[in-house]
Design an enzyme around this catalytic site. Structure first.
Site, PDB file in Angstrom:
ATOM      1  N   CYS A 302     -17.349  -3.905  -0.230  1.00  0.00           N
ATOM      2  CA  CYS A 302     -17.679  -3.185   0.996  1.00  0.00           C
ATOM      3  C   CYS A 302     -18.074  -1.859   0.515  1.00  0.00           C
ATOM      4  O   CYS A 302     -19.093  -1.089   1.008  1.00  0.00           O
ATOM      5  CB  CYS A 302     -16.891  -3.259   2.170  1.00  0.00           C
ATOM      6  SG  CYS A 302     -15.096  -2.969   1.881  1.00  0.00           S
ATOM      7  N   ARG A 332      -9.371  -6.565 -10.482  1.00  0.00           N
ATOM      8  CA  ARG A 332      -7.946  -5.674 -10.270  1.00  0.00           C
ATOM      9  C   ARG A 332      -6.890  -5.817 -11.291  1.00  0.00           C
ATOM     10  O   ARG A 332      -6.546  -7.074 -11.718  1.00  0.00           O
ATOM     11  CB  ARG A 332      -7.352  -6.095  -8.888  1.00  0.00           C
ATOM     12  CG  ARG A 332      -8.331  -5.943  -7.749  1.00  0.00           C
ATOM     13  CD  ARG A 332      -7.848  -6.151  -6.343  1.00  0.00           C
ATOM     14  NE  ARG A 332      -8.782  -6.191  -5.292  1.00  0.00           N
ATOM     15  CZ  ARG A 332      -8.600  -6.232  -3.960  1.00  0.00           C
ATOM     16  NH1 ARG A 332      -7.470  -6.391  -3.545  1.00  0.00           N
ATOM     17  NH2 ARG A 332      -9.577  -5.910  -3.155  1.00  0.00           N
ATOM     18  N   GLU A 334      -3.751  -6.461 -11.997  1.00  0.00           N
ATOM     19  CA  GLU A 334      -2.478  -6.843 -11.249  1.00  0.00           C
ATOM     20  C   GLU A 334      -1.068  -6.905 -11.934  1.00  0.00           C
ATOM     21  O   GLU A 334      -0.249  -6.703 -11.536  1.00  0.00           O
ATOM     22  CB  GLU A 334      -2.868  -8.548 -11.092  1.00  0.00           C
ATOM     23  CG  GLU A 334      -3.820  -8.839  -9.949  1.00  0.00           C
ATOM     24  CD  GLU A 334      -3.451  -8.104  -8.337  1.00  0.00           C
ATOM     25  OE1 GLU A 334      -2.247  -7.916  -8.086  1.00  0.00           O
ATOM     26  OE2 GLU A 334      -4.155  -8.162  -7.447  1.00  0.00           O
ATOM     27  N   ARG A 343      -3.645 -15.486  -7.915  1.00  0.00           N
ATOM     28  CA  ARG A 343      -3.464 -13.724  -7.835  1.00  0.00           C
ATOM     29  C   ARG A 343      -3.782 -13.520  -9.503  1.00  0.00           C
ATOM     30  O   ARG A 343      -3.342 -13.838 -10.541  1.00  0.00           O
ATOM     31  CB  ARG A 343      -1.872 -13.428  -7.689  1.00  0.00           C
ATOM     32  CG  ARG A 343      -1.838 -11.745  -7.674  1.00  0.00           C
ATOM     33  CD  ARG A 343      -0.559 -11.669  -7.201  1.00  0.00           C
ATOM     34  NE  ARG A 343      -0.626 -10.253  -6.750  1.00  0.00           N
ATOM     35  CZ  ARG A 343      -0.833  -9.818  -5.423  1.00  0.00           C
ATOM     36  NH1 ARG A 343      -0.756 -10.548  -4.493  1.00  0.00           N
ATOM     37  NH2 ARG A 343      -1.192  -8.457  -5.049  1.00  0.00           N
ATOM     38  N   GLU A 351     -18.210 -11.405   0.590  1.00  0.00           N
ATOM     39  CA  GLU A 351     -17.554 -10.175   1.500  1.00  0.00           C
ATOM     40  C   GLU A 351     -18.870 -10.019   2.608  1.00  0.00           C
ATOM     41  O   GLU A 351     -19.780  -9.093   2.005  1.00  0.00           O
ATOM     42  CB  GLU A 351     -17.301  -8.783   0.798  1.00  0.00           C
ATOM     43  CG  GLU A 351     -16.497  -8.022   1.651  1.00  0.00           C
ATOM     44  CD  GLU A 351     -15.869  -7.019   1.366  1.00  0.00           C
ATOM     45  OE1 GLU A 351     -15.378  -7.034   0.330  1.00  0.00           O
ATOM     46  OE2 GLU A 351     -15.552  -5.875   1.990  1.00  0.00           O
ATOM     47  N   ASP A 416      -4.994 -11.087   8.851  1.00  0.00           N
ATOM     48  CA  ASP A 416      -4.910 -11.972   7.653  1.00  0.00           C
ATOM     49  C   ASP A 416      -4.905 -13.479   7.880  1.00  0.00           C
ATOM     50  O   ASP A 416      -4.153 -13.721   9.012  1.00  0.00           O
ATOM     51  CB  ASP A 416      -3.621 -11.737   6.826  1.00  0.00           C
ATOM     52  CG  ASP A 416      -3.798 -10.686   5.863  1.00  0.00           C
ATOM     53  OD1 ASP A 416      -5.024  -9.855   5.806  1.00  0.00           O
ATOM     54  OD2 ASP A 416      -2.670 -10.225   5.131  1.00  0.00           O
ATOM     55  N   GLU A 434      -2.218 -15.383   1.657  1.00  0.00           N
ATOM     56  CA  GLU A 434      -3.262 -14.831   2.455  1.00  0.00           C
ATOM     57  C   GLU A 434      -4.596 -15.332   1.778  1.00  0.00           C
ATOM     58  O   GLU A 434      -5.012 -14.907   0.500  1.00  0.00           O
ATOM     59  CB  GLU A 434      -3.106 -13.270   2.280  1.00  0.00           C
ATOM     60  CG  GLU A 434      -4.462 -12.420   2.941  1.00  0.00           C
ATOM     61  CD  GLU A 434      -4.760 -11.192   2.241  1.00  0.00           C
ATOM     62  OE1 GLU A 434      -3.757 -10.327   1.789  1.00  0.00           O
ATOM     63  OE2 GLU A 434      -5.925 -10.893   2.184  1.00  0.00           O
ATOM     64  N   ASN A 437      -9.213 -12.504   4.874  1.00  0.00           N
ATOM     65  CA  ASN A 437      -8.893 -11.359   5.879  1.00  0.00           C
ATOM     66  C   ASN A 437      -9.956 -11.082   6.803  1.00  0.00           C
ATOM     67  O   ASN A 437     -11.306 -11.626   6.484  1.00  0.00           O
ATOM     68  CB  ASN A 437      -8.040 -10.007   5.393  1.00  0.00           C
ATOM     69  CG  ASN A 437      -9.017  -9.412   4.321  1.00  0.00           C
ATOM     70  OD1 ASN A 437     -10.330  -9.424   4.355  1.00  0.00           O
ATOM     71  ND2 ASN A 437      -8.373  -8.511   3.597  1.00  0.00           N
ATOM     72  N   CYS A 463     -15.243  -5.612   7.687  1.00  0.00           N
ATOM     73  CA  CYS A 463     -15.536  -6.412   6.689  1.00  0.00           C
ATOM     74  C   CYS A 463     -14.552  -7.511   6.464  1.00  0.00           C
ATOM     75  O   CYS A 463     -13.592  -7.309   7.275  1.00  0.00           O
ATOM     76  CB  CYS A 463     -15.482  -5.899   5.273  1.00  0.00           C
ATOM     77  SG  CYS A 463     -13.942  -5.196   4.658  1.00  0.00           S
ATOM     78  N   ARG A 470      -8.804 -17.903  -3.232  1.00  0.00           N
ATOM     79  CA  ARG A 470      -7.831 -18.236  -2.470  1.00  0.00           C
ATOM     80  C   ARG A 470      -7.971 -19.507  -1.386  1.00  0.00           C
ATOM     81  O   ARG A 470      -6.901 -20.274  -1.073  1.00  0.00           O
ATOM     82  CB  ARG A 470      -7.648 -17.029  -1.481  1.00  0.00           C
ATOM     83  CG  ARG A 470      -7.306 -15.680  -2.408  1.00  0.00           C
ATOM     84  CD  ARG A 470      -5.820 -15.807  -2.607  1.00  0.00           C
ATOM     85  NE  ARG A 470      -5.248 -14.679  -3.349  1.00  0.00           N
ATOM     86  CZ  ARG A 470      -4.628 -13.420  -3.025  1.00  0.00           C
ATOM     87  NH1 ARG A 470      -4.557 -13.136  -1.714  1.00  0.00           N
ATOM     88  NH2 ARG A 470      -4.376 -12.755  -3.546  1.00  0.00           N
TER      89      ARG A 470
HETATM   90  N1  SER Z   1     -12.534  -5.034   1.563  1.00  0.00           N
HETATM   91  C1  SER Z   1     -11.602  -6.095   2.004  1.00  0.00           C
HETATM   92  C2  SER Z   1     -10.349  -5.823   1.245  1.00  0.00           C
HETATM   93  O1  SER Z   1     -10.222  -5.657   0.084  1.00  0.00           O
HETATM   94  C3  SER Z   1     -11.806  -7.359   2.236  1.00  0.00           C
HETATM   95  O2  SER Z   1     -12.594  -7.857   1.062  1.00  0.00           O
HETATM   96  O3  SER Z   1      -9.377  -6.851   1.384  1.00  0.00           O
HETATM   97 ZN    ZN Z   2     -14.184  -4.751   2.603  1.00  0.00          ZN
END
Ligand code: SER
Ligand code: ZN
Length: 504
Positions: A302, A332, A334, A343, A351, A416, A434, A437, A463, A470
């Site tokens: 986003c 990310r 982690e 994960r 998105e 979530d 999760e 979301n 968003c 997931r």
């Molecule tokens: N931007 C939101 C998040 O990082 C949806 O992906 O959770």
């Molecule tokens: Zn987002």
């Protein structure tokens, strides 16, 4: 304040001007009924050659540094006009800010740019030395106070559970097995640990399952609601993340990107020589050939979608703007949290982002949830639940314990979608996954990126994260790896499951 010439001869004028300033500019904006003492005032002053020394005290309404900026303008103009002397420089030799904290800190609190932070009970004395005018002009002193308050608040949230409040539950349902699907898939050659940390290589059967999830999301949720696809780049410059808050909230989870200092092959010759001879990368030479990072790899899609509308005025007829990206993979760092395909350090997510009036978004959220219900119940046949949680935009901005808007009918906030994973234990005691979301963030990002409508409509945004890993992890953990036991509507969209590649 340093002037362009010796001002020892201007004492009389200064006396008059400073008294005038005390009564006028330094009091401006005081709410009615507030004593002038609560404004800002010069309590003593002296002159040494070109320098005017001032001691300034203020109450909460006109902060002293704000007062100093006003005084600089006032004295600069008047002394310039009346005596042809220029004001060259403003420095705060010492600045003491006293304010109350929301609570007594639970431990030591420190902050850069401060000479000292002294805390007694809930009173904080922040001492700054040699502050240049640019620093106060950019609002940095105010942000130091805000940051100190935030750090003390964050200490209070430590150890407290995250906010969680159930909305609906779909189950219980029959579980086909209670194994960890990633381990089983590794044994069957459906996937392979990637060449770098926390990443996977998906072989044909799993790739086919993930692509089916993607098609379901696009065809059953997004296209029917009128979302249009965009394709975004996956490098995110720092200024975008400063606007969204990620640079403060999750700088420790970002994969940073460095550009080469130069593309000139001659500059890289020594590096190449080393690689050719040693078959290793000479890190010290490489370091010298790279610029410091100026961007990071996508963390969520986003921010760049908002950036794409930055400063733009959008035709009223476009609202709600409904777009989605499935091009940028998210990275990310982690570290300790990695597990299976659920994960990971790199994941695939669709998105959708929506921008519109609060009413439009409220209605859209209902329709989105309805489509998601249809997918999770009628196609994937999952056992799942939906809950209000700490909003992602607060969490990713480092504001974990932040407000959750309970009294606000949850116009804003994050819900979530969580799935039961039988391999983790019982429904009651295990942590659910999760797997998706959905958020409405209010005007946080439309304001941060200055996105406007033609007729000045109030614009909110939101968003939803559709993580393919997931969705797949939730599905396989509940339904197993035998397509014979998968729900018919899913099989219909999957077609034939490709065989994996046999290795010996
Ligand atoms: N931007 C939101 C998040 O990082 C949806 O992906 O959770
Ligand atoms: Zn987002």
């Amino acid at each position: 304040m340093t002037f362009s010439r010796d001002i020892s001869d201007l004492s009389e004028s200064l006396e008059t001007l400073i008294s005038e300033a005390n009564e006028t500019v330094l009091r401006k904006g005081l709410p009615p009924g507030v004593s002038p003492e609560d404004g800002c005032r010069v309590v003593s002053w002296s002159v040494e050659g070109t320098v005017l020394f001032l001691e300034v005290v203020s109450g909460p309404h006109v902060r002293a540094h704000e007062g100093m900026l006003r005084l600089r303008k006032f004295l600069g103009q008047r002394l310039g006009r009346e005596h042809r002397v220029g004001l060259r420089k403003l420095v705060l030799d010492e600045y003491v800010v006293e304010f109350s904290l929301p609570a007594e800190p639970g431990g030591p609190v420190s902050i850069p740019f401060a000479h000292a932070v002294e805390i007694e009970g809930r009173t904080c004395r922040l001492v700054l030395r040699d502050v240049e005018d640019g620093f106060i002009q950019r609002g940095s002193v105010d942000r130091m106070v805000k940051r100190l308050i935030h750090k003390v608040e964050a200490q209070g949230y430590e150890g407290k559970g995250e906010y969680w409040s159930l909305i609906e539950y779909h189950g219980p349902k029959n579980m086909v097995w209670d194994r960890d699907p990633t381990e089983e898939m590794a044994a069957r050659g459906w996937l392979k640990q990637g060449p770098t940390k926390g990443k996977w290589f998906y072989r044909p059967p799993l790739a086919a399952v993930m692509r089916t999830m993607e098609r379901i999301a696009v065809e059953e949720v997004l296209l029917p609601l009128g979302f249009r696809e965009v394709m975004e780049p996956h490098h995110v410059p720092f200024d975008v993340w400063i606007r969204t808050g990620h640079m403060e909230g999750v700088p420790n989870e970002i994969y940073y990107i460095s550009e080469p200092r130069t593309r000139d092959p001659a500059a890289w010759e020594e590096f190449i020589d080393h690689v050719a001879i040693t078959r290793e990368v000479p890190q010290d030479i490489l370091g010298g050939l790279l610029s410091p990072p100026n961007a990071g790899s996508c963390y969520a899609q986003c921010p760049i979608i908002y950036w794409s509308f930055q400063g733009e005025t959008v035709a009223d007829t476009e609202f709600p703007i409904l777009v989605f990206d499935r091009t940028a993979n998210s990275n990310r760092y982690e570290s300790g949290g990695r597990h299976g395909i659920e994960r990971v350090d790199e994941f695939h997510r669709i998105e959708p982002v929506y921008i519109g009036t609060p009413e439009q978004l409220k209605e859209l959220r209902e329709r989105l949830v309805e489509r998601y219900r249809h997918v999770f119940n009628d196609i994937l046949d999952l056992e799942w639940r939906m809950a209000w949680v700490t909003p992602f935009y607060l969490q990713q901005a480092g504001q974990t314990g932040g407000d959750t808007e309970e009294g606000d009918e949850h116009l804003k906030g994050t819900m979530d979608f969580e799935a039961y994973l039988p391999y983790r234990g019982t429904r009651e005691e295990s942590e659910w996954l999760e797997f998706q979301n959905l958020s409405i963030v209010g005007d946080k990002y439309t304001r941060a990126f200055n996105i406007k409508s033609q007729s000045g409509l109030e614009l909110w945004s939101g968003c939803s994260g559709i993580g393919l890993e997931r969705w797949t992890a939730a599905f396989l953990a509940q339904k197993g790896l035998d397509p014979g036991k998968w729900p018919e509507p899913f099989l219909k969209r999957l077609g034939d499951l490709p065989e994996t590649i046999k290795t010996l």
